[in-house]
Design a protein around this motif. Structure first.
Motif, short mmCIF file in Angstrom:
data_model
loop_
_atom_site.label_atom_id
_atom_site.label_comp_id
_atom_site.label_asym_id
_atom_site.label_seq_id
_atom_site.Cartn_x
_atom_site.Cartn_y
_atom_site.Cartn_z
N ILE A 60 0.86 -1.18 0.00
CA ILE A 60 0.00 0.00 0.00
C ILE A 60 0.90 1.23 0.00
O ILE A 60 1.73 1.40 0.90
N PRO A 61 0.77 2.10 -0.99
CA PRO A 61 1.66 3.27 -1.05
C PRO A 61 1.30 4.31 0.01
O PRO A 61 0.28 4.20 0.69
N GLU A 62 2.15 5.30 0.16
CA GLU A 62 1.86 6.41 1.07
C GLU A 62 0.58 7.11 0.61
O GLU A 62 0.39 7.38 -0.57
N CYS A 63 -0.32 7.38 1.55
CA CYS A 63 -1.60 8.00 1.22
C CYS A 63 -1.87 9.17 2.17
O CYS A 63 -1.47 9.14 3.34
N LYS A 64 -2.57 10.17 1.66
CA LYS A 64 -2.93 11.33 2.47
C LYS A 64 -4.44 11.47 2.47
O LYS A 64 -5.07 11.47 1.42
N ASP A 65 -5.02 11.59 3.65
CA ASP A 65 -6.46 11.75 3.78
C ASP A 65 -6.83 13.18 3.38
O ASP A 65 -6.38 14.14 4.01
N PRO A 66 -7.65 13.35 2.33
CA PRO A 66 -7.98 14.71 1.87
C PRO A 66 -8.83 15.48 2.87
O PRO A 66 -8.87 16.71 2.83
N ASP A 67 -9.52 14.78 3.78
CA ASP A 67 -10.39 15.46 4.74
C ASP A 67 -9.63 15.91 5.98
O ASP A 67 -9.85 17.02 6.47
N THR A 68 -8.73 15.06 6.47
CA THR A 68 -8.01 15.39 7.71
C THR A 68 -6.60 15.91 7.48
O THR A 68 -6.00 16.52 8.37
N GLY A 69 -6.06 15.66 6.28
CA GLY A 69 -4.69 16.05 5.99
C GLY A 69 -3.66 15.08 6.54
O GLY A 69 -2.45 15.27 6.34
N VAL B 18 -8.02 -2.52 4.15
CA VAL B 18 -7.75 -1.44 5.11
C VAL B 18 -7.46 -0.12 4.41
O VAL B 18 -7.36 0.93 5.06
N THR B 19 -7.33 -0.14 3.08
CA THR B 19 -6.93 1.08 2.35
C THR B 19 -7.95 2.20 2.51
O THR B 19 -7.58 3.37 2.52
N LEU B 20 -9.22 1.86 2.65
CA LEU B 20 -10.25 2.89 2.75
C LEU B 20 -10.07 3.74 3.99
O LEU B 20 -10.43 4.92 4.03
N ALA B 21 -9.51 3.15 5.05
CA ALA B 21 -9.28 3.87 6.30
C ALA B 21 -7.94 4.60 6.31
O ALA B 21 -7.60 5.25 7.30
N ARG B 22 -7.19 4.51 5.22
CA ARG B 22 -5.86 5.14 5.16
C ARG B 22 -5.84 6.28 4.13
O ARG B 22 -4.87 6.47 3.41
N GLY B 23 -6.94 7.04 4.07
CA GLY B 23 -6.97 8.15 3.14
C GLY B 23 -8.17 8.13 2.22
O GLY B 23 -8.22 8.90 1.25
N GLY B 24 -9.13 7.23 2.48
CA GLY B 24 -10.34 7.20 1.66
C GLY B 24 -10.18 6.41 0.38
O GLY B 24 -9.21 5.69 0.17
N ALA B 25 -11.18 6.58 -0.51
CA ALA B 25 -11.19 5.81 -1.75
C ALA B 25 -9.96 6.08 -2.62
O ALA B 25 -9.52 5.21 -3.38
N GLY B 26 -9.40 7.28 -2.49
CA GLY B 26 -8.20 7.60 -3.28
C GLY B 26 -7.04 6.68 -2.94
O GLY B 26 -6.25 6.32 -3.81
N CYS B 27 -6.94 6.28 -1.67
CA CYS B 27 -5.86 5.37 -1.27
C CYS B 27 -6.10 3.98 -1.85
O CYS B 27 -5.16 3.30 -2.28
N THR B 28 -7.36 3.54 -1.86
CA THR B 28 -7.69 2.26 -2.48
C THR B 28 -7.33 2.28 -3.96
O THR B 28 -6.74 1.34 -4.49
#
Length: 413
Positions: free
Chosen positions: A36-45, A57-67
């Motif tokens: 899973i690459p580095e991901c940034k949550d667009p809502d929380t930063g 678990v990707t959905l909890a690590r930055g949302g659908a963009g991380c998936t």
């Protein structure tokens, strides 16, 4: 998710061919261990570091963009759009089309047992039944009664294929008003990437009308048991890579289209390089590490020397550490370097379709993936043919109305 971090337990990649004559739906088991690459949550930063874990678990690590990023990292397939649908949305969509036919070979009741808790509550008798509302959701969530999560994907494929046949039977794809109503209902049930609106969904539906049911194929990513955890799986790399390449090359998953299985735009002429090889800086990165094997030592240096021998005297290895990518790629940051990147790929024998524009690099960069662990030249592979899927994809054709789910004996009644 009832207060816990959300999990993306059902994930599918939908591919509509460039000629709009075939389509594919690819599921990946929720317990697949991937990078899973580095991901940034667009809502929380909040930034989540790269890790190796199961894909749900990707959905909890930055949302659908991380998936999405994880899928792109795994497959090498560029993904244009994403959509997520929650359980309530599934119920609404099933009701909107008046139900979908599904079939079981034995009476089924997916309920808690003495040894396994939970269950979807699905209860029906042997044969074909039209499901909608809560029962449609129960069908899609059922896992234990089918035996495992891999069989749940098959049941979901049968449902979606049946749904598409139902929509075609109702002439939805040629009924402008009905299709627009469904697109409007869908946007109330879906979270979508920002570029999608009702008109886009409507347009996609209109394009689907040209795809016959026997040109729609549903598959599950080829996988094998995870050597680190028997409850998880990892990609069956050789077979999964073959399937990903078929998607990248727009090769149809079925054999029902004659010779139109490939995208005719694949053989476009190369761009002209902007620099002589000796003046071009090329960075080589070692990304040969996989979920089951370590990186090949000094791999970037070896390919860098090969480039120097071919006249790219400014080629050098990236010494910042090894990465993990399934497919070897050549990346470039801007349009003026596209021709140079293509020339580097040609020098190493890397297929042109593996040359990618990326803002993650500052110059032409060769990323040596897990598919090129040995040898000075990129290994040649045979061109995939339409319908030539690996045996372990559990493929289901969209026109097949004979398939029924077998029920694990514990959940028969």
């Amino acid at each position: 998710h009832a207060g816990d971090p959300p999990l993306a337990d059902v994930q599918m990649l939908i591919h509509l061919s460039a000629d709009r004559k075939s389509a594919a739906m690819v599921s990946i088991p929720r317990d697949t261990r991937v990078d899973i690459p580095e991901c940034k949550d667009p809502d929380t930063g909040k930034t989540y570091p790269a890790t190796n874990d199961i894909i749900n678990v990707t959905l909890a690590r930055g949302g659908a963009g991380c998936t999405l990023l994880t899928w792109e990292n795994l497959t090498g397939v560029y993904i244009d759009h994403w959509m997520t649908i929650d359980f309530a949305g599934v119920v609404r969509m099933a009701d909107a089309i008046g139900g979908v036919d599904v079939c079981v070979n034995q009476n089924v009741w997916d309920r808690p047992t003495a040894t396994v808790s939970g269950g979807s509550g699905l209860k029906m008798t042997k044969g074909t039944h039209k499901v909608q509302g809560e029962q449609a959701l129960q069908w899609l969530r059922t896992r234990h009664a089918w035996g495992d999560d891999l069989m749940r994907a098959r049941a979901q494929h049968m449902y979606l294929n049946s749904m598409i046949r139902t929509l075609k039977k109702q002439n939805v794809f040629t009924d402008t008003g009905r299709l627009m109503d469904l697109a409007d209902a869908a946007t109330k049930s879906l979270k979508v990437s920002e570029e999608i609106d009702v008109k886009d969904l409507y347009a996609l539906g209109m394009q689907m009308k040209s795809v016959p049911a026997d040109r729609i194929t549903s598959v599950t990513m080829p996988n094998k048991r995870d050597p680190l955890d028997e409850n998880h799986v990892v990609p069956d790399e050789a077979n999964a890579d073959k399937m990903w390449r078929m998607l990248r090359d727009d090769v149809a998953f079925d054999k029902n289209g004659g010779k139109d299985g490939k995208d005719a735009g694949k053989d476009e002429p190369a761009k002209k390089p902007s620099l002589d090889p000796g003046r071009l800086g090329v960075l080589v990165r070692n990304a040969t590490r996989t979920s089951t094997e370590g990186a090949v030592a000094q791999r970037a240096s070896a390919i860098g020397r090969e480039l120097v021998d071919k006249g790219y005297t400014r080629a050098q290895a990236d010494t910042s550490g090894s990465l993990a990518e399934e497919k070897t790629v050549v990346r470039y940051p801007s349009a003026d370097l596209e021709g140079d990147a293509q020339a580097v790929a040609d020098a190493l024998g890397i297929p042109r379709e593996q040359v990618q524009k990326s803002t993650d690099v500052s110059g032409v960069t060769v990323v040596v993936g897990a598919d090129w662990r040995t040898g000075p030249s990129y290994p040649k592979t045979s061109e995939p043919e339409a319908g030539d899927l690996p045996d372990n994809t559990d493929a289901v054709n969209g026109s097949d109305t004979t398939k029924c789910m077998d029920v694990y004996s514990v959940y028969q009644w």
